[in-house]
Write a protein that holds these residues in place. Structure first.
Motif, PDB file in Angstrom:
ATOM      1  N   VAL A   1      32.168   5.233  60.799  1.00 28.73           N
ATOM      2  CA  VAL A   1      31.648   4.110  61.575  1.00 28.73           C
ATOM      3  C   VAL A   1      30.168   3.968  61.222  1.00 28.73           C
ATOM      4  O   VAL A   1      29.476   4.960  61.006  1.00 28.73           O
ATOM      5  CB  VAL A   1      31.843   4.321  63.091  1.00 28.73           C
ATOM      6  N   ALA A   2      29.704   2.717  61.112  1.00 30.31           N
ATOM      7  CA  ALA A   2      28.318   2.478  60.709  1.00 30.31           C
ATOM      8  C   ALA A   2      27.714   1.353  61.538  1.00 30.31           C
ATOM      9  O   ALA A   2      28.361   0.334  61.794  1.00 30.31           O
ATOM     10  CB  ALA A   2      28.242   2.127  59.219  1.00 30.31           C
ATOM     11  N   LEU A   3      26.474   1.558  61.958  1.00 30.85           N
ATOM     12  CA  LEU A   3      25.704   0.533  62.670  1.00 30.85           C
ATOM     13  C   LEU A   3      24.588   0.077  61.742  1.00 30.85           C
ATOM     14  O   LEU A   3      23.801   0.894  61.264  1.00 30.85           O
ATOM     15  CB  LEU A   3      25.112   1.113  63.957  1.00 30.85           C
ATOM     16  N   MET A   4      24.542  -1.230  61.479  1.00 33.79           N
ATOM     17  CA  MET A   4      23.556  -1.763  60.548  1.00 33.79           C
ATOM     18  C   MET A   4      22.805  -2.932  61.164  1.00 33.79           C
ATOM     19  O   MET A   4      23.383  -3.753  61.862  1.00 33.79           O
ATOM     20  CB  MET A   4      24.235  -2.198  59.243  1.00 33.79           C
TER      21      MET A   4
ATOM     22  N   ILE B   1      20.735  -3.176  56.773  1.00 32.19           N
ATOM     23  CA  ILE B   1      20.076  -1.866  56.633  1.00 32.19           C
ATOM     24  C   ILE B   1      20.712  -0.885  57.612  1.00 32.19           C
ATOM     25  O   ILE B   1      20.698  -1.110  58.823  1.00 32.19           O
ATOM     26  CB  ILE B   1      18.570  -1.992  56.900  1.00 32.19           C
ATOM     27  N   PRO B   2      21.305   0.207  57.113  1.00 29.20           N
ATOM     28  CA  PRO B   2      21.942   1.190  58.001  1.00 29.20           C
ATOM     29  C   PRO B   2      20.942   1.830  58.953  1.00 29.20           C
ATOM     30  O   PRO B   2      19.852   2.233  58.553  1.00 29.20           O
ATOM     31  CB  PRO B   2      22.506   2.228  57.015  1.00 29.20           C
ATOM     32  N   LEU B   3      21.335   1.898  60.232  1.00 25.89           N
ATOM     33  CA  LEU B   3      20.527   2.564  61.257  1.00 25.89           C
ATOM     34  C   LEU B   3      21.126   3.911  61.644  1.00 25.89           C
ATOM     35  O   LEU B   3      20.397   4.860  61.936  1.00 25.89           O
ATOM     36  CB  LEU B   3      20.407   1.685  62.500  1.00 25.89           C
ATOM     37  N   ALA B   4      22.443   3.968  61.681  1.00 24.14           N
ATOM     38  CA  ALA B   4      23.139   5.214  62.012  1.00 24.14           C
ATOM     39  C   ALA B   4      24.559   5.114  61.472  1.00 24.14           C
ATOM     40  O   ALA B   4      25.123   4.016  61.393  1.00 24.14           O
ATOM     41  CB  ALA B   4      23.167   5.442  63.527  1.00 24.14           C
ATOM     42  N   MET B   5      25.126   6.247  61.104  1.00 25.58           N
ATOM     43  CA  MET B   5      26.505   6.253  60.612  1.00 25.58           C
ATOM     44  C   MET B   5      27.092   7.638  60.760  1.00 25.58           C
ATOM     45  O   MET B   5      26.368   8.631  60.809  1.00 25.58           O
ATOM     46  CB  MET B   5      26.569   5.789  59.155  1.00 25.58           C
TER      47      MET B   5
END
Length: 532
Positions: A45-48, A56-60
């Motif tokens: 799962v990725a938060l961008m 731009i990825p913030l957390a994954m």
């Protein structure tokens, strides 16, 4: 999935309370992703965040660490295009032909493991797309039966979380900075790109804090650090955070200006001022009026030029060569050097008054060996750049390669890493033709080793180093030439093909170095390639 509704309602309620607690952004984002994975089982799962045309990825979670350093141009990824254009969750069929940006980047899966289930949620707040949330699974049909209303609630909570961390003013500022395309007015032009200052290590966070403190002022700033650490990026960042950001940022490489032309280059000249002055010419100070002047390699300026630069900084006035009257200028000066200017002052090679005038607020850019935690992020950033430049579908590092890069001490710093990744990507593409997923191996990277140049730690072992790297079958003269050729080539590479810097690395005079290189048959073309 029968208990999805009950589980979702209770977990979402806990998550809403949890996110309102006093967490920092990193913890808040990771807590959000952990909760989402409890609600919807998935492999990654990725938060961008969306900044202009880039995600731009913030957390994954569930993806290789270098993915966090990548920057995804939306228009280059069809799945991201669909998610960003939608108003609700987008579920991709298992047999969807569109390439998945995360193929090959799953944690603990080294091979080409295609992702079978994919879903993306646009994060919309007040009719604006703040970013996206993506979920991927190796199992098919995982996301098919999730009620749309639950996904809508999940999207709203994720969007609110993102909004809490990134205010609209911050997002708008970042977008404006990314889209600004001021035409640089110096002869060669400032190379425009979207280079970010990548890094979350403690020393980089400290440097960012320093930049935030001083950027809004008009103080002159001395940016110092080793070759290749990214001093130019720091200068660009300071300029774009200042009140002068809509005015030119003019670049001057002090080491590249012939001594007899420095005054004309900086302050300009009028027609007929000297032989060859067939027209009036503005200097860099005039071009940077109301903007910022970036003096790179300031330590290379000869003493005569330093006194004239000091006068311009003290009085905010310049006098073009051949002109009687002076001109008032409004310029902020950022200076950069890889020298220790305090030592240069003590040695009489740099004026103490100019040093104090320039270093109102000094900023140190740390070498890469002091920020090992950033190596994987930088690797991901350069991998994505190389993939785009080479037109490749997917490009990744084998895990043992990443471990190798983390252990290496990077004498050439970030610039050396960029060259290493680009070179390895070319080799990997050649050795793995027509592969959807190209993996860079240790063979592609080759042996990376620091060059020992006349240091106490290596002087005792120089005999062994020479015999292990230079063949002696051709006699002493040939072995000596081969060894000198190797040293000169390595010094040029580490100094980004700057003869003055290479001469300092080799502790010799620039003129002597160029004569030696000519004898050894070494030439540097404008494309920055060594020819023999």
């Amino acid at each position: 999935m029968q208990n999805f509704s009950i589980t979702t309602l209770s977990t979402l309620a806990e998550m809403t309370i949890d996110l309102a607690s006093g967490l920092n952004d990193e913890n808040r984002f990771n807590r959000l992703l952990e909760t989402i994975r409890k609600i919807i089982p998935c492999d990654c799962v990725a938060l961008m965040s969306r900044q202009g045309d880039t995600l731009i990825p913030l957390a994954m979670q569930g993806l290789t660490k270098d993915t966090l350093g990548r920057r995804f141009i939306i228009d280059e990824h069809p799945r991201f295009q669909q998610i960003c254009s939608a108003r609700q969750a987008v579920r991709f069929d298992a047999d969807c032909a569109l390439p998945d940006p995360f193929d090959g980047l799953l944690l603990h899966h080294d091979g080409d493991v295609p992702i079978h289930s994919c879903m993306g949620l646009p994060l919309i707040f007040d009719e604006k797309l703040l970013g996206v949330l993506t979920l991927d699974s190796l199992e098919t049909g995982v996301f098919t039966h999730i009620p749309a209303r639950h996904l809508k609630v999940l999207s709203a909570i994720a969007a609110s979380t993102l909004k809490m961390a990134l205010t609209f003013s911050q997002l708008e500022t970042q977008a404006r900075q990314t889209q600004q395309r001021l035409q640089e007015l110096n002869e060669e032009g400032w190379e425009r790109d979207r280079s970010d200052i990548i890094g979350t290590s403690r020393v980089m966070q400290s440097m960012h804090d320093e930049i935030d403190v001083v950027a809004s002022s008009d103080f002159n700033i001395l940016i110092f650090g080793e070759t290749g650490v990214g001093k130019e990026l720091v200068a660009r960042r300071i300029h774009h955070l200042s009140a002068r950001k809509r005015q030119p940022l003019v670049y001057v490489n002090c080491a590249a200006i012939p001594e007899n032309l420095i005054e004309s280059e900086l302050f300009g000249h009028i027609k007929g001022a000297f032989t060859g002055a067939d027209r009036n010419r503005l200097g860099k100070f005039a071009l940077a009026h109301e903007g910022t002047l970036f003096l790179d390699e300031i330590g290379e300026l000869p003493l005569a030029a330093q006194s004239k630069l000091l006068r311009a900084l003290q009085n905010n006035e310049i006098q073009p060569v051949g002109q009687d009257r002076v001109q008032h200028i409004d310029v902020r000066v950022l200076a950069a050097t890889n020298r220790d200017l305090k030592q240069e002052v003590e040695a009489g090679r740099f004026r103490a008054d100019l040093y104090h005038r320039l270093s109102v607020y000094p900023i140190h850019v740390p070498p890469l060996r002091e920020r090992k935690g950033d190596v994987s992020l930088l690797a991901g950033y350069f991998l994505e750049q190389a993939r785009r430049k080479l037109g490749m579908t997917h490009l990744k590092l084998a895990q043992d390669v990443l471990d190798y890069l983390i252990q290496y001490n990077w004498p050439g710093n970030v610039r050396e890493m960029e060259h290493v990744i680009n070179r390895a990507a070319l080799k990997a593409r050649a050795s793995q033709p027509q592969q959807a997923l190209t993996t860079i191996t240790l063979t592609d990277v080759g042996v990376l080793e620091s060059l020992p140049i006349n240091t106490p730690e290596t002087s005792d072992s120089s005999e062994t180093t020479t015999s292990s790297h230079v063949p002696i079958s051709g006699g002493l003269r040939q072995a000596t030439d081969d060894f000198q050729r190797q040293l000169v080539k390595e010094a040029l590479i580490q100094s980004d093909y700057n003869w003055a810097q290479a001469a300092r690395l080799l502790q010799t005079d620039r003129a002597n170095l160029t004569r030696l290189a000519k004898r050894l048959g070494i030439q540097v073309k404008k494309t920055h390639k060594l020819e023999m």
